[in-house]
Scaffold this motif. Sequence first.
Motif, short mmCIF file in Angstrom:
data_model
loop_
_atom_site.label_atom_id
_atom_site.label_comp_id
_atom_site.label_asym_id
_atom_site.label_seq_id
_atom_site.Cartn_x
_atom_site.Cartn_y
_atom_site.Cartn_z
N ALA A 115 1.41 2.09 -3.61
CA ALA A 115 1.20 1.23 -2.44
C ALA A 115 0.13 0.21 -2.79
O ALA A 115 -0.97 0.58 -3.19
N LEU A 116 0.46 -1.07 -2.66
CA LEU A 116 -0.48 -2.13 -3.00
C LEU A 116 -1.33 -2.48 -1.79
O LEU A 116 -0.81 -2.65 -0.68
N ALA A 253 4.08 9.60 3.10
CA ALA A 253 3.20 9.57 4.26
C ALA A 253 1.95 8.73 3.97
O ALA A 253 1.50 7.94 4.82
N LEU A 254 1.41 8.86 2.77
CA LEU A 254 0.25 8.05 2.38
C LEU A 254 0.62 6.56 2.34
O LEU A 254 -0.13 5.71 2.83
N ALA A 255 1.77 6.27 1.77
CA ALA A 255 2.24 4.88 1.71
C ALA A 255 2.46 4.32 3.11
O ALA A 255 2.10 3.17 3.40
N ASN A 256 3.03 5.13 4.01
CA ASN A 256 3.25 4.69 5.39
C ASN A 256 1.93 4.25 6.03
O ASN A 256 1.85 3.21 6.68
N ALA A 257 0.90 5.08 5.85
CA ALA A 257 -0.39 4.80 6.48
C ALA A 257 -1.04 3.54 5.90
O ALA A 257 -1.57 2.71 6.64
N ILE A 258 -0.98 3.40 4.58
CA ILE A 258 -1.63 2.25 3.93
C ILE A 258 -0.89 0.95 4.21
O ILE A 258 -1.50 -0.09 4.48
N VAL A 259 0.43 0.98 4.18
CA VAL A 259 1.21 -0.23 4.47
C VAL A 259 1.01 -0.64 5.93
O VAL A 259 0.91 -1.83 6.26
N ARG A 297 -9.47 -12.38 3.21
CA ARG A 297 -8.26 -11.99 3.96
C ARG A 297 -6.97 -12.31 3.22
O ARG A 297 -6.00 -11.56 3.26
N ASP A 298 -6.96 -13.42 2.52
CA ASP A 298 -5.77 -13.85 1.78
C ASP A 298 -5.41 -12.86 0.68
O ASP A 298 -4.27 -12.82 0.21
N ALA A 299 -6.38 -12.06 0.27
CA ALA A 299 -6.17 -11.15 -0.86
C ALA A 299 -5.40 -9.89 -0.48
O ALA A 299 -4.86 -9.21 -1.36
N TYR A 300 -5.33 -9.56 0.81
CA TYR A 300 -4.65 -8.32 1.20
C TYR A 300 -3.14 -8.46 1.15
O TYR A 300 -2.58 -9.46 1.60
N SER A 301 -2.51 -7.44 0.62
CA SER A 301 -1.04 -7.43 0.58
C SER A 301 -0.51 -7.34 2.01
O SER A 301 -1.02 -6.55 2.81
N PRO A 302 0.52 -8.12 2.35
CA PRO A 302 1.07 -8.04 3.70
C PRO A 302 2.04 -6.88 3.88
O PRO A 302 2.34 -6.49 5.01
N ASP A 303 2.54 -6.32 2.76
CA ASP A 303 3.62 -5.34 2.88
C ASP A 303 3.52 -4.15 1.93
O ASP A 303 4.39 -3.28 1.93
N GLY A 304 2.46 -4.09 1.12
CA GLY A 304 2.29 -2.96 0.21
C GLY A 304 3.12 -3.01 -1.05
O GLY A 304 3.06 -2.09 -1.89
N LEU A 305 3.91 -4.08 -1.21
CA LEU A 305 4.81 -4.17 -2.36
C LEU A 305 4.15 -4.85 -3.56
O LEU A 305 3.45 -5.86 -3.40
N MET A 306 4.40 -4.33 -4.73
CA MET A 306 3.91 -4.93 -5.97
C MET A 306 4.67 -6.24 -6.23
O MET A 306 5.90 -6.23 -6.30
N PRO A 307 3.98 -7.37 -6.39
CA PRO A 307 4.66 -8.64 -6.68
C PRO A 307 5.38 -8.55 -8.03
O PRO A 307 4.92 -7.86 -8.94
N PHE A 340 8.28 3.71 -2.21
CA PHE A 340 7.60 4.25 -1.03
C PHE A 340 7.13 3.13 -0.10
O PHE A 340 7.29 3.21 1.12
N ALA A 341 6.58 2.06 -0.66
CA ALA A 341 6.11 0.95 0.16
C ALA A 341 7.27 0.24 0.85
O ALA A 341 7.14 -0.22 1.99
N ARG A 342 8.40 0.13 0.16
CA ARG A 342 9.57 -0.53 0.76
C ARG A 342 10.03 0.24 2.00
O ARG A 342 10.34 -0.35 3.04
N LYS A 343 10.07 1.56 1.90
CA LYS A 343 10.47 2.40 3.05
C LYS A 343 9.44 2.27 4.17
O LYS A 343 9.78 2.21 5.35
#
Length: 349
Positions: A115-116, A253-259, A297-307, A340-343
């Motif tokens: 999770a990014l 579950a961890l990815a869900n919370a972080i995303v 703020r611009d540095a935070y991933s909007p979706d947890g996905l690795m570019p 996990f981040a995609r889900k």
Amino acid sequence: MPIHGMRRAAGTCATLLALIVAATLPGVAQAKDTPEKPTLTMAVGGLPGLYYLPVLAAQQLGYFKDEGLDVTLEDFAGGSKALEAVVGGSADVGAGAFEHTLFMQAKGQHYRAFALMGRAPQIVVAVLKSKADQIKTLADFKGAKVGVSAPGSSTDLVLTVALRKAGVQRNEISAIGVGSGATVLAAVSGGQLDALSNVDPMMTKLARSGAIKVLVDTRTVQGTQEVFGGTMPAATLYASETFIQKYPKTTQALANAIVRADHWLQTASDADLLKMVPPAYLLNDSALYVEAFHNVRDAYSPDGLMPADGPATSLRALSSFDSRLDPKKIDLNSTYTNDFARKAAAQLK
């Protein structure tokens, strides 16, 4: 129907209705399965820093609990120290820079980011104002004493990459571990440093007071591309391949919370932020903290996905100065997963 049967039926209907309502609330990421390991420890490389704000938000806003997790956050002076805890087994998962997965693979140990949190390092390299006459550019850093959160951490690595581009080798400076919290202020005021590579809110505080002059700024995607030539993935949640395979529901579950926390940070108001962050992290200056947050703020991933270009940019940058990292021997696809981040992201739409 007997009265007790009617009550039981009514109670069942009420429970079902509550579950349906909860499942349809906007922005609520529901855990699909009960985590196999509901109680776990996460090592974090400097929790007061804005670099790890998604972890703090997930804990403070109850997102881990919503996923059926009881997460203990163990805070360390830098990412390399947190990694040691994960590798040593005192922590189950780590919150740290993506590059740790590359270095571990080079050592024959397999860790994967799942999770990014950061799509830019959020690290600032600056010279102390008292030394600005002697150190005007990165090329002047030879012989300098530079404060980093911890030697080997991402603050050290970003510093090293930036210096190398300016013709200065890592062994030509002295890197001194100063943490990423109030200890940074003590190191600066103590006169033991010439320069600093660190994260917010400390760097905004020092810049605001006129104590430092900023030379390199990777708090924005644009600033990061200027240094690295592409997207440089930063803070991630990572774990050993063994953990991910053994506990896939826990990992999800961890990815869900972080995303979900990533998503929250995209639109959180200043008031929302100040309500969420513990007072001890605000440095007795909430306006400063908010200013620092807007700087990164611009540095935070909007979706947890690795570019798509992130892992290759990271490997190119890191291998340019560390001979232990042979790009030909690194399988980038095994250093991260977007599954996990995609889900998790799909549940927030």
